[in-house]
Write an enzyme that holds these catalytic residues in place. Structure first.
Site, PDB file in Angstrom:
ATOM      1  N   HIS A 113     -42.280   3.907   6.209  1.00 26.61           N
ATOM      2  CA  HIS A 113     -40.551   3.754   6.650  1.00 26.61           C
ATOM      3  C   HIS A 113     -40.312   2.382   6.297  1.00 26.61           C
ATOM      4  O   HIS A 113     -39.184   2.004   6.651  1.00 26.61           O
ATOM      5  CB  HIS A 113     -40.684   3.957   8.040  1.00 26.61           C
ATOM      6  CG  HIS A 113     -39.336   4.121   8.699  1.00 26.61           C
ATOM      7  ND1 HIS A 113     -38.867   3.111   9.620  1.00 26.61           N
ATOM      8  CD2 HIS A 113     -38.696   5.123   8.735  1.00 26.61           C
ATOM      9  CE1 HIS A 113     -37.501   3.607   9.923  1.00 26.61           C
ATOM     10  NE2 HIS A 113     -37.156   4.631   9.210  1.00 26.61           N
ATOM     11  N   LYS A 115     -38.983  -1.092   4.247  1.00 25.20           N
ATOM     12  CA  LYS A 115     -38.145  -1.339   3.152  1.00 25.20           C
ATOM     13  C   LYS A 115     -38.270  -2.718   2.636  1.00 25.20           C
ATOM     14  O   LYS A 115     -38.002  -4.029   3.305  1.00 25.20           O
ATOM     15  CB  LYS A 115     -36.461  -1.236   3.858  1.00 25.20           C
ATOM     16  CG  LYS A 115     -36.144   0.164   3.962  1.00 25.20           C
ATOM     17  CD  LYS A 115     -36.608   0.381   5.518  1.00 25.20           C
ATOM     18  CE  LYS A 115     -36.056   1.781   5.974  1.00 25.20           C
ATOM     19  NZ  LYS A 115     -36.280   2.256   7.533  1.00 25.20           N
ATOM     20  N   ASP A 120     -40.489 -11.207  -8.654  1.00 23.13           N
ATOM     21  CA  ASP A 120     -41.592 -12.639  -9.154  1.00 23.13           C
ATOM     22  C   ASP A 120     -42.322 -13.263  -8.313  1.00 23.13           C
ATOM     23  O   ASP A 120     -42.699 -14.591  -8.372  1.00 23.13           O
ATOM     24  CB  ASP A 120     -40.370 -13.396  -9.777  1.00 23.13           C
ATOM     25  CG  ASP A 120     -39.797 -12.856 -11.044  1.00 23.13           C
ATOM     26  OD1 ASP A 120     -40.354 -12.092 -11.688  1.00 23.13           O
ATOM     27  OD2 ASP A 120     -38.704 -13.432 -11.271  1.00 23.13           O
ATOM     28  N   HIS A 297     -28.065   1.901  12.800  1.00 28.60           N
ATOM     29  CA  HIS A 297     -29.092   1.986  12.168  1.00 28.60           C
ATOM     30  C   HIS A 297     -30.016   0.940  12.118  1.00 28.60           C
ATOM     31  O   HIS A 297     -31.362   0.729  11.630  1.00 28.60           O
ATOM     32  CB  HIS A 297     -28.946   2.476  10.820  1.00 28.60           C
ATOM     33  CG  HIS A 297     -29.965   3.084  10.002  1.00 28.60           C
ATOM     34  ND1 HIS A 297     -30.791   2.393   9.162  1.00 28.60           N
ATOM     35  CD2 HIS A 297     -30.555   4.124  10.177  1.00 28.60           C
ATOM     36  CE1 HIS A 297     -32.032   3.009   8.659  1.00 28.60           C
ATOM     37  NE2 HIS A 297     -31.818   4.208   9.455  1.00 28.60           N
ATOM     38  N   LYS A 299     -32.302  -2.698  13.220  1.00 31.35           N
ATOM     39  CA  LYS A 299     -33.659  -2.874  14.112  1.00 31.35           C
ATOM     40  C   LYS A 299     -33.734  -4.565  14.068  1.00 31.35           C
ATOM     41  O   LYS A 299     -34.676  -4.926  13.383  1.00 31.35           O
ATOM     42  CB  LYS A 299     -34.697  -2.411  13.312  1.00 31.35           C
ATOM     43  CG  LYS A 299     -34.573  -0.809  12.947  1.00 31.35           C
ATOM     44  CD  LYS A 299     -34.190  -0.473  11.501  1.00 31.35           C
ATOM     45  CE  LYS A 299     -34.137   0.844  10.989  1.00 31.35           C
ATOM     46  NZ  LYS A 299     -33.682   1.738  11.960  1.00 31.35           N
ATOM     47  N   ASP A 304     -33.710 -15.755  23.476  1.00 33.62           N
ATOM     48  CA  ASP A 304     -33.239 -17.193  23.934  1.00 33.62           C
ATOM     49  C   ASP A 304     -32.642 -17.937  22.364  1.00 33.62           C
ATOM     50  O   ASP A 304     -31.990 -17.230  22.032  1.00 33.62           O
ATOM     51  CB  ASP A 304     -34.525 -18.292  24.102  1.00 33.62           C
ATOM     52  CG  ASP A 304     -35.326 -17.881  25.524  1.00 33.62           C
ATOM     53  OD1 ASP A 304     -34.442 -17.158  26.218  1.00 33.62           O
ATOM     54  OD2 ASP A 304     -36.443 -18.278  25.654  1.00 33.62           O
TER      55      ASP A 304
END
Length: 414
Positions: A113, A115, A120, A297, A299, A304
């Site tokens: 899952h 991404k 380089d 969608h 996350k 603080d």
């Protein structure tokens, strides 16, 4: 790989596909040596075709290009799409593409899952955005709201090393060769990259081996240390009992705890699971907002004035117990403030606050559902251990008739 902090990094927050895709495609277009991409979803739509063009062009000019997709998340790529990448020199890997009896994937719940993009070994991207047109506003009401970050600095070498370790772990190399490669990579130092900013950062991953709860632990450490505020924007929010307990305790000691969750769910069961916890959280003073413009969608989270995280991991059983995930944890006041401003604007312009009094007036069916759901969450970590586990495996993605011509040997990269 043990997670550790690296100083001297710079993070650029990228909101939705409008900011993310051009930045990634331009960086790939400027690649000189190597591009490594991991993504759960790659669709053959206008975004996927743009990525296809960028990767193929890079490979044709001699850049080494490795792309890993999840076999379940990206199931419908055409032979033409795959073969044209292959002919250009791109090495396209499919995570766990094993046999599918009756068309089903037996280990459906254990998915790659992540991404991640590394170009380089100098610039990286990490977050929750897939390569599909539904991350663009012109997709319509179902367009997703999400974030990613562009990363420069010493931690990029850590992300680069992790991406190569994933390729090696899933290859057909012998166990001894994989062990030696991991040992060699563990000795390389990310400190070779120059400082690019003031942010302290850590790469935190979740797998089904030695890092099963690392992302959840970082969240809980930050929540328990919170003194002022906690803001969590997460698409699929249904964490375990201890996570919920930590949020309630933080709220009761005076921390402003805010959750931004889906109000327009892309999967109805997600909202059922989350709302089952609303009363339990709101009773302790947690403020809950539902984002209603389109499916959330994201996350991301902040605690603080310094701690933030961006990545692929939701706060649900799939991400916390089963999927392969990757987040960055960032300690930087400027980044934290910028993320807070975006989330605060989201709350005030596009969210509705859940009313605690209305929750209290819910009928017995809602109370029963909340009770059952809460205790299922509490028991889930133990139950999930009974689900089948597997060793990550990659296979080249290409039509069978092109396999002999396009199967490029795995190049050792230190």
């Amino acid at each position: 790989m043990t997670a550790r902090w690296y100083d001297g990094n710079h993070f650029t927050l990228l909101e939705n596909g409008e900011e993310f895709f051009p930045r990634v495609f331009d960086t790939i277009a400027a690649a000189r040596k190597e591009v490594v991409v991991e993504t759960f979803i790659l669709f053959e739509d206008k975004v996927g075709l743009q990525l296809h063009e960028a990767l193929a062009n890079a490979a044709r000019r001699g850049v080494q290009v490795d792309v890993t997709i999840d076999g379940w998340g990206s199931p419908d790529l055409s032979p033409q799409f795959i073969s044209s990448l292959c002919e250009a020199g791109v090495r396209l890997h499919v995570f766990d593409p094993g046999p599918r009896p009756f068309g089903l994937r037996p280990n459906l719940l254990r998915r790659m899952h992540r991404k991640i993009v590394v170009v380089d070994g100098e610039t990286a991207f990490i977050g929750g955005i897939n390569y599909s047109a539904d991350h663009l506003a012109d997709f319509g009401p179902e367009a997703k709201q999400d974030w990613s970050v562009q990363v420069r600095g010493p931690i990029v070498a850590e992300i680069h090393r992790f991406a190569h370790a994933a390729l090696a772990a899933g290859s057909r190399h012998s166990p001894m060769r994989r062990w030696w490669r991991r040992r060699r990579e563990a000795r390389s130092s990310p400190d070779q990259l120059p400082r690019a900013g003031t942010a302290r950062a850590m790469l935190v991953t979740r797998d089904n081996g030695f890092h099963t709860t690392d992302i959840e632990k970082q969240y809980r450490l930050a929540i328990r240390a919170a003194r002022k505020r906690i803001v969590i924007a997460n698409a699929y929010f249904f964490p375990g009992y201890r996570f919920i307990r930590d949020l309630r305790r933080a709220s009761r000691r005076g921390v402003d705890v805010v959750l931004i969750l889906q109000g327009t769910p892309d999967m109805a069961i997600v909202k059922v699971g989350a709302t089952a916890l609303y009363s339990h959280l709101a009773k302790a003073g947690v403020r809950i907002f539902e984002y209603c413009d389109r499916p959330l969608h994201g996350k991301v989270a902040l605690v603080d004035d310094e701690w933030s995280t961006v990545g692929s991991s939701n706060l649900d059983p799939l991400s916390l117990q089963l999927n392969l995930e990757a987040n960055v944890v960032i300690r930087d006041r400027a980044f934290n403030q910028h993320l807070y401003e975006q989330l605060d604007q989201l709350m005030h312009k596009s969210c509705k606050q859940v009313n605690y009094e209305e929750l209290e007036q819910a009928g017995w069916l809602h109370v029963l559902r909340s009770f059952i759901a809460f205790h299922l969450v509490r028991l889930y970590p133990a139950l999930s251990s009974w689900l089948p586990r597997h060793r990550p495996r990659l296979a080249p993605a290409m039509p069978e008739d092109l396999r002999p011509a396009c199967a490029v040997p795995q190049k050792e990269t230190g």
